[in-house]
Design a protein around this motif. Sequence first.
Motif, short mmCIF file in Angstrom:
data_model
loop_
_atom_site.label_atom_id
_atom_site.label_comp_id
_atom_site.label_asym_id
_atom_site.label_seq_id
_atom_site.Cartn_x
_atom_site.Cartn_y
_atom_site.Cartn_z
N ARG A 223 21.47 34.18 10.50
CA ARG A 223 20.43 33.15 10.65
C ARG A 223 20.93 31.98 11.49
O ARG A 223 20.20 31.45 12.33
CB ARG A 223 20.00 32.66 9.26
CG ARG A 223 19.18 33.67 8.47
CD ARG A 223 18.92 33.15 7.06
NE ARG A 223 18.15 34.11 6.27
CZ ARG A 223 17.96 33.99 4.96
NH1 ARG A 223 18.49 32.96 4.30
NH2 ARG A 223 17.25 34.89 4.30
N LEU A 224 22.18 31.58 11.28
CA LEU A 224 22.74 30.49 12.07
C LEU A 224 22.85 30.89 13.54
O LEU A 224 22.54 30.10 14.44
CB LEU A 224 24.12 30.11 11.52
CG LEU A 224 24.13 29.35 10.19
CD1 LEU A 224 25.56 29.23 9.67
CD2 LEU A 224 23.51 27.97 10.34
N GLY B 179 19.58 30.81 15.27
CA GLY B 179 18.96 29.50 15.35
C GLY B 179 17.78 29.31 14.41
O GLY B 179 17.04 28.34 14.54
N SER B 180 17.59 30.24 13.47
CA SER B 180 16.47 30.12 12.55
C SER B 180 16.71 29.05 11.48
O SER B 180 15.77 28.59 10.84
CB SER B 180 16.20 31.47 11.87
OG SER B 180 17.34 31.91 11.16
N ILE B 181 18.00 28.67 11.29
CA ILE B 181 18.32 27.60 10.34
C ILE B 181 18.53 26.32 11.13
O ILE B 181 19.45 26.24 11.96
CB ILE B 181 19.57 27.94 9.51
CG1 ILE B 181 19.31 29.16 8.63
CG2 ILE B 181 19.99 26.75 8.66
CD1 ILE B 181 20.49 29.55 7.79
N GLN B 182 17.71 25.34 10.93
CA GLN B 182 17.82 24.06 11.59
C GLN B 182 18.20 22.99 10.57
O GLN B 182 17.61 22.93 9.50
CB GLN B 182 16.49 23.68 12.26
CG GLN B 182 16.03 24.66 13.35
CD GLN B 182 16.97 24.69 14.53
OE1 GLN B 182 17.63 23.70 14.82
NE2 GLN B 182 17.06 25.84 15.19
N PRO B 183 19.19 22.16 10.88
CA PRO B 183 19.59 21.11 9.92
C PRO B 183 18.48 20.08 9.72
O PRO B 183 17.81 19.68 10.68
CB PRO B 183 20.83 20.48 10.58
CG PRO B 183 20.69 20.80 12.04
CD PRO B 183 20.01 22.12 12.10
N ARG B 184 18.29 19.70 8.48
CA ARG B 184 17.30 18.67 8.13
C ARG B 184 18.06 17.50 7.50
O ARG B 184 18.51 17.58 6.36
CB ARG B 184 16.26 19.22 7.18
CG ARG B 184 15.33 20.26 7.84
CD ARG B 184 14.38 20.85 6.83
NE ARG B 184 15.09 21.65 5.83
CZ ARG B 184 14.47 22.33 4.85
NH1 ARG B 184 13.14 22.27 4.75
NH2 ARG B 184 15.17 23.03 3.99
N ASP C 8 22.55 17.07 6.26
CA ASP C 8 21.80 18.12 5.57
C ASP C 8 22.62 18.52 4.34
O ASP C 8 23.68 19.13 4.47
CB ASP C 8 21.61 19.32 6.51
CG ASP C 8 20.70 20.39 5.91
OD1 ASP C 8 20.89 20.74 4.73
OD2 ASP C 8 19.80 20.86 6.62
#
Length: 398
Positions: free
Chosen positions: A296-297, A300-305, A345
Motif C-alpha cells: 500500500r505504501l 501510494g494508497s496510504i497518504q499521511p493525515r 500522522d
Amino acid sequence: MSGPLTRFGIAVETREQRQEKILAGVIASVYRQVPQSVLGSIVGGVALVAVFWQTHNQTWLLLWSIALLLESLARVRMAYAFRRATDTVTQVHRWASRWVATSGVAGLLWGTAGALFFASNEPLQQLVLVAVVLGVAFGSLTLYASHRPALWAFLPAALLPLIGRMVAEQNPAYYTAAIVMLAVFGFTTFFGRNFGEAMFESVKNNYENEVLVEQLLAEKRISDDARRAAENATRSKTQFFAAASHDLRQPLQAIGIYVSLLKKRAQGPLEPLVKNLSTAVESLSKLVEELLEISRLDSGSIQPRTQQVVIDEMFGLLEQEFMPQAAAKGLALRVRRAGYAIESDQMLLMRVLRNLLANAIRYTQRGGVLLAARPRGGLISLEVYDTGPGIRQQELDR
C-alpha cells in the motif's frame, strides 16, 4: 567523434570519417557564399569592361566577359546542386575538388584581365584595373580562404600576372607598385591561411558539440528507459505483493479459527504444541499484514493525515502494548515522558515506533529498553535505546 558510442545508438566513427564530416561542413559554408561572390565578380567585370571598352580590343573584352559569365553561372549551378544533394559527406572530396577547380578558373580569368588589359600609357585605367582586381580578391577572400587549396588555386592566379605585368614595364614606379602588390599578396595569403584555420576549427567545434548533444540525448533516452523499466518492475512487485497478501489473509483467518478451537479442546501434552502453533499463526498473520502495508505504501494508497499528537498519550499506549513482552524476557521497559505535542500522522508514527520497540525487545537479552522524547534544535526527537548487541558495522548503510 571516435569512441565506443554504440551503446548510445551512435556508430563508432573513424578519424577519417570525422575529417570528412568536418570538411563537408566547411564546403557547405563555402557554397552558401557563392551567390554573393558571383554578384561581386559580375559587378567588377562590368565595371572593367565599361572603362576599357573604348580603349582596348573589344573582341578580347567580349570574350573575357563571356568566359567570366560562364564561370559565374557554373559556380551558381554547382552551389545549387550541392544544396540539393542528399549525401554530401561520402562525396565531399569530389565537391571539394570541383570547388578548387572552379577557384582556379576564376583566378586565371582575373589574372588574364590583369595581364591583358594593363595599359602602360593610361594611368587612370591602370588604377581602375588594380582596384577592381584587388577588390575582387579581397571581396572573395573569406570565400576561398575557407578551404585552403581553393585559396592557393585562386589568389596566385589572380594577382601574380598583374604583378608580373608591372615588372615587365621595367620602370622604377612600376617596380615600387609591384613590391606593394607583392606585400599585399603576402598579407592576403597570411590572413587567408589564418582565416581558413579558424573556419576549420569553428566547424570542428560545432560538429563535436552536435555529437556531444547527441550523446547526451542518447544517455537521457537510456536513463528514461531504465527509469520506466524500474517503475514498471516496482509496480509489478507491488501488485504481486498486494494480490498475494490479500489472497493469504483468508486462509490464515481460517487457520486461526481452527487453532482457537484446538486451544479450547487441547489437553495434556497437546496443549504446548497447540500454543506454539497459535504463536506461529499469529506471527505469519503479522508478516502478511506487513507485506500488505508495504504494498500500500509503494502504491501510494496510504497518504499521511497530519493531526496534533500528544506524545505522552501515544507513549502510554505503546507502554501498555510492549510492557508484557519486555517483562516476559526479564527486561525493563522505561518510558520518559516530556509533555510535548507534535503535528504528525499518529497511526504511521506509532507503526514506526512499534517496529523499533519490537526489534529492541527481540534482540536484547538482558538490561532494558528506553523510549524517550527530547527537544533537539527546535525539533522533537523520538528515540529508542536498548542494551542489546546493536547493528553490525557492515550493515549500518542498509
